[in-house]
Write a protein that holds these residues in place. Structure first.
Motif, PDB file in Angstrom:
ATOM      1  N   GLY A 221      22.192  -2.082  -4.224  1.00  0.00           N
ATOM      2  CA  GLY A 221      21.524  -0.962  -4.855  1.00  0.00           C
ATOM      3  C   GLY A 221      21.871   0.403  -4.313  1.00  0.00           C
ATOM      4  N   ASP A 222      22.679   0.458  -3.260  1.00  0.00           N
ATOM      5  CA  ASP A 222      23.061   1.735  -2.651  1.00  0.00           C
ATOM      6  C   ASP A 222      24.558   1.967  -2.782  1.00  0.00           C
ATOM      7  OD1 ASP A 222      20.462   2.424  -1.709  1.00  0.00           O
ATOM      8  OD2 ASP A 222      20.741   1.026  -0.023  1.00  0.00           O
ATOM      9  N   LEU A 223      24.951   3.233  -2.792  1.00  0.00           N
ATOM     10  CA  LEU A 223      26.367   3.570  -2.768  1.00  0.00           C
ATOM     11  C   LEU A 223      26.866   3.563  -1.336  1.00  0.00           C
ATOM     12  CD1 LEU A 223      26.716   6.471  -5.375  1.00  0.00           C
ATOM     13  CD2 LEU A 223      26.973   4.007  -5.700  1.00  0.00           C
ATOM     14  N   ARG A 224      28.071   3.023  -1.152  1.00  0.00           N
ATOM     15  CA  ARG A 224      28.712   2.978   0.156  1.00  0.00           C
ATOM     16  C   ARG A 224      30.163   3.427   0.021  1.00  0.00           C
ATOM     17  NH1 ARG A 224      24.245   2.880   1.659  1.00  0.00           N
ATOM     18  NH2 ARG A 224      23.103   1.234   2.758  1.00  0.00           N
ATOM     19  N   LEU A 225      30.719   3.884   1.123  1.00  0.00           N
ATOM     20  CA  LEU A 225      32.115   4.303   1.174  1.00  0.00           C
ATOM     21  C   LEU A 225      33.017   3.112   1.430  1.00  0.00           C
ATOM     22  CD1 LEU A 225      31.543   7.141   3.832  1.00  0.00           C
ATOM     23  CD2 LEU A 225      31.354   7.389   1.348  1.00  0.00           C
ATOM     24  N   TYR A 226      34.223   3.135   0.876  1.00  0.00           N
ATOM     25  CA  TYR A 226      35.244   2.183   1.303  1.00  0.00           C
ATOM     26  C   TYR A 226      36.647   2.766   1.272  1.00  0.00           C
ATOM     27  CZ  TYR A 226      36.876   1.081  -3.490  1.00  0.00           C
ATOM     28  OH  TYR A 226      37.412   1.144  -4.750  1.00  0.00           O
ATOM     29  N   GLY A 227      36.885   3.836   0.515  1.00  0.00           N
ATOM     30  CA  GLY A 227      38.225   4.412   0.430  1.00  0.00           C
ATOM     31  C   GLY A 227      38.688   5.007   1.750  1.00  0.00           C
ATOM     32  N   ALA A 228      39.956   4.771   2.095  1.00  0.00           N
ATOM     33  CA  ALA A 228      40.487   5.193   3.394  1.00  0.00           C
ATOM     34  C   ALA A 228      40.462   6.697   3.582  1.00  0.00           C
ATOM     35  CB  ALA A 228      41.914   4.671   3.557  1.00  0.00           C
ATOM     36  N   GLY A 229      40.700   7.450   2.496  1.00  0.00           N
ATOM     37  CA  GLY A 229      40.691   8.890   2.610  1.00  0.00           C
ATOM     38  C   GLY A 229      39.320   9.441   2.937  1.00  0.00           C
ATOM     39  N   ILE A 230      38.271   8.709   2.560  1.00  0.00           N
ATOM     40  CA  ILE A 230      36.910   9.135   2.878  1.00  0.00           C
ATOM     41  C   ILE A 230      36.522   8.673   4.278  1.00  0.00           C
ATOM     42  CG2 ILE A 230      34.519   9.207   2.131  1.00  0.00           C
ATOM     43  CD1 ILE A 230      35.350   8.277  -0.612  1.00  0.00           C
ATOM     44  N   VAL A 231      36.710   7.396   4.567  1.00  0.00           N
ATOM     45  CA  VAL A 231      36.180   6.852   5.829  1.00  0.00           C
ATOM     46  C   VAL A 231      36.894   7.425   7.042  1.00  0.00           C
ATOM     47  CG1 VAL A 231      35.425   4.720   4.720  1.00  0.00           C
ATOM     48  CG2 VAL A 231      37.669   4.799   5.817  1.00  0.00           C
ATOM     49  N   SER A 232      38.114   7.967   6.864  1.00  0.00           N
ATOM     50  CA  SER A 232      38.827   8.568   7.981  1.00  0.00           C
ATOM     51  C   SER A 232      38.577  10.068   8.083  1.00  0.00           C
ATOM     52  CB  SER A 232      40.334   8.305   7.858  1.00  0.00           C
ATOM     53  OG  SER A 232      40.858   8.900   6.678  1.00  0.00           O
ATOM     54  N   SER A 233      37.758  10.612   7.182  1.00  0.00           N
ATOM     55  CA  SER A 233      37.455  12.048   7.165  1.00  0.00           C
ATOM     56  C   SER A 233      35.990  12.276   7.510  1.00  0.00           C
ATOM     57  CB  SER A 233      37.757  12.635   5.780  1.00  0.00           C
ATOM     58  OG  SER A 233      37.183  13.928   5.641  1.00  0.00           O
ATOM     59  N   TYR A 234      35.739  13.018   8.582  1.00  0.00           N
ATOM     60  CA  TYR A 234      34.354  13.283   8.994  1.00  0.00           C
ATOM     61  C   TYR A 234      33.606  14.054   7.918  1.00  0.00           C
ATOM     62  CZ  TYR A 234      30.462  14.598  12.031  1.00  0.00           C
ATOM     63  OH  TYR A 234      29.225  14.767  12.581  1.00  0.00           O
ATOM     64  N   GLY A 235      34.249  15.079   7.339  1.00  0.00           N
ATOM     65  CA  GLY A 235      33.576  15.893   6.340  1.00  0.00           C
ATOM     66  C   GLY A 235      33.350  15.160   5.030  1.00  0.00           C
ATOM     67  N   GLU A 236      34.387  14.456   4.532  1.00  0.00           N
ATOM     68  CA  GLU A 236      34.243  13.810   3.233  1.00  0.00           C
ATOM     69  C   GLU A 236      33.359  12.566   3.307  1.00  0.00           C
ATOM     70  OE1 GLU A 236      36.710  13.458  -0.884  1.00  0.00           O
ATOM     71  OE2 GLU A 236      37.751  13.990   0.962  1.00  0.00           O
ATOM     72  N   SER A 237      33.240  11.978   4.495  1.00  0.00           N
ATOM     73  CA  SER A 237      32.318  10.847   4.650  1.00  0.00           C
ATOM     74  C   SER A 237      30.890  11.263   4.330  1.00  0.00           C
ATOM     75  CB  SER A 237      32.383  10.304   6.080  1.00  0.00           C
ATOM     76  OG  SER A 237      33.628   9.713   6.343  1.00  0.00           O
ATOM     77  N   ARG A 238      30.567  12.511   4.584  1.00  0.00           N
ATOM     78  CA  ARG A 238      29.246  13.031   4.260  1.00  0.00           C
ATOM     79  C   ARG A 238      29.188  13.540   2.820  1.00  0.00           C
ATOM     80  NH1 ARG A 238      26.115  13.758   8.781  1.00  0.00           N
ATOM     81  NH2 ARG A 238      27.157  13.466  10.786  1.00  0.00           N
ATOM     82  N   PHE A 239      30.208  14.297   2.431  1.00  0.00           N
ATOM     83  CA  PHE A 239      30.240  14.914   1.113  1.00  0.00           C
ATOM     84  C   PHE A 239      30.171  13.875  -0.006  1.00  0.00           C
ATOM     85  CE2 PHE A 239      32.649  16.401  -2.579  1.00  0.00           C
ATOM     86  CZ  PHE A 239      32.032  17.613  -2.855  1.00  0.00           C
TER      87      PHE A 239
END
Length: 292
Positions: A184-202
């Motif tokens: 029921g929740d959104l989670r990250l998995y894309g490498a460009g997001i999980v390796s980026s401190y800023g985009e992991s939040r955005f």
């Protein structure tokens, strides 16, 4: 991945015919290892509760016997035992055909350089932290590992159909900047997001971007941004469903169908979309105003 037309067809001096080079782990300096450790600890602290549990489980494969930047030989031994994949070093971006062939053969190509302290929050060309921290944990998962191989095989076929740009968009919006809906929740998995401190939040927290359920045809019509946060993220229901869609789709007629349809802007929302979050696009507008 990159556009083969922008690269020489012949590998640079010191590279093999498949563009691989020795990692030469012993050449890394203490400062370079320290940069890896800083980036690793920062992301590892921030990602729990935000990233797919499958990614967190795969992080264990990166915990090497040597400090700092992983030794690709040791990493490949551990990864191969799990899913048959290996990690090899390359001098930088490689031509598409070579990139696809490596994936089809369960070989992941990774740059061996690491960013400087001045680049800690952003660099355009992927470094060893992006390539290894961002990509390798999911390659320890059998389903996602199969998806990456299937993607490579499909990429080789796409070259004969003049459709590589379609698959580039699929890679971008899944492998690099994908979101997944779990419990029921959104989670990250894309490498460009999980390796980026800023985009992991955005990608999860900001009201600016659209978040839309993934549809292969929709994704392959959609342009993307390479120099800033995304205006739209596409969401999968599971890795199994992503693999199933990829394996069950006959891409040749899909490419032909897409030829008659216009590309979509990075912030487009269609009446047929399953919209999970309708973004305000406030961030994108602020960036445009800043350079106006």
């Amino acid at each position: 991945m990159t556009d083969a037309k922008s690269l020489l067809a012949v590998p640079p001096a010191g590279a093999a015919a498949d563009w691989t080079i020795p990692q030469d782990w012993a050449r890394y300096t203490p400062a370079e290892h320290a940069m890896w450790d800083t980036l690793f600890e920062r992301q590892a602290r921030m990602l729990p509760g935000r990233v797919s549990p499958t990614f967190l489980a795969g992080l264990d494969v990166l915990r090497m016997s040597k400090p700092g930047i992983p030794d690709f030989e040791e990493l490949s031994e551990r990864l191969h035992a799990l899913t048959g994949w290996r990690v090899v070093a390359v001098p930088g971006l490689v031509p598409d055909e070579d990139f696809f062939r490596h994936l089809a053969n369960r070989t992941f190509v990774a740059g061996r350089f690491i960013r400087t302290p001045e680049q800690i929050d952003y660099l355009q060309e992927p470094d060893v932290f992006h390539d290894v921290f961002g990509h390798v944990p999911l390659l320890a998962n059998p389903v996602f590992a199969d998806y990456m191989q299937a993607y490579g095989e499909g990429g080789l076929r796409s070259l004969d159909l003049n459709a590589m740009h379609r698959l580039a968009r699929l890679y971008w919006y899944t492998v690099e900047f994908g979101l997944i809906r779990e419990d029921g929740d959104l989670r990250l998995y894309g490498a460009g997001i999980v390796s980026s401190y800023g985009e992991s939040r955005f990608a999860l927290d900001d009201p600016s971007p659209n978040r839309i359920a993934l549809d292969l045809k929709r994704v392959m019509r959609t342009r993307y941004k390479i120099d800033d946060y995304q205006q739209t993220y596409f969401v999968i229901d599971s890795y199994e469903d992503l693999l199933r869609q990829t394996l069950e789709t006959d891409f040749a007629p899909l490419y032909a169908e897409l030829e008659g349809e216009p590309d979509l802007a990075t912030d487009a929302v269609l009446p047929t979309d399953t919209v999970l979050t309708l973004g305000s696009q406030a961030y994108a507008r602020s960036q445009k105003e800043a350079v106006a």
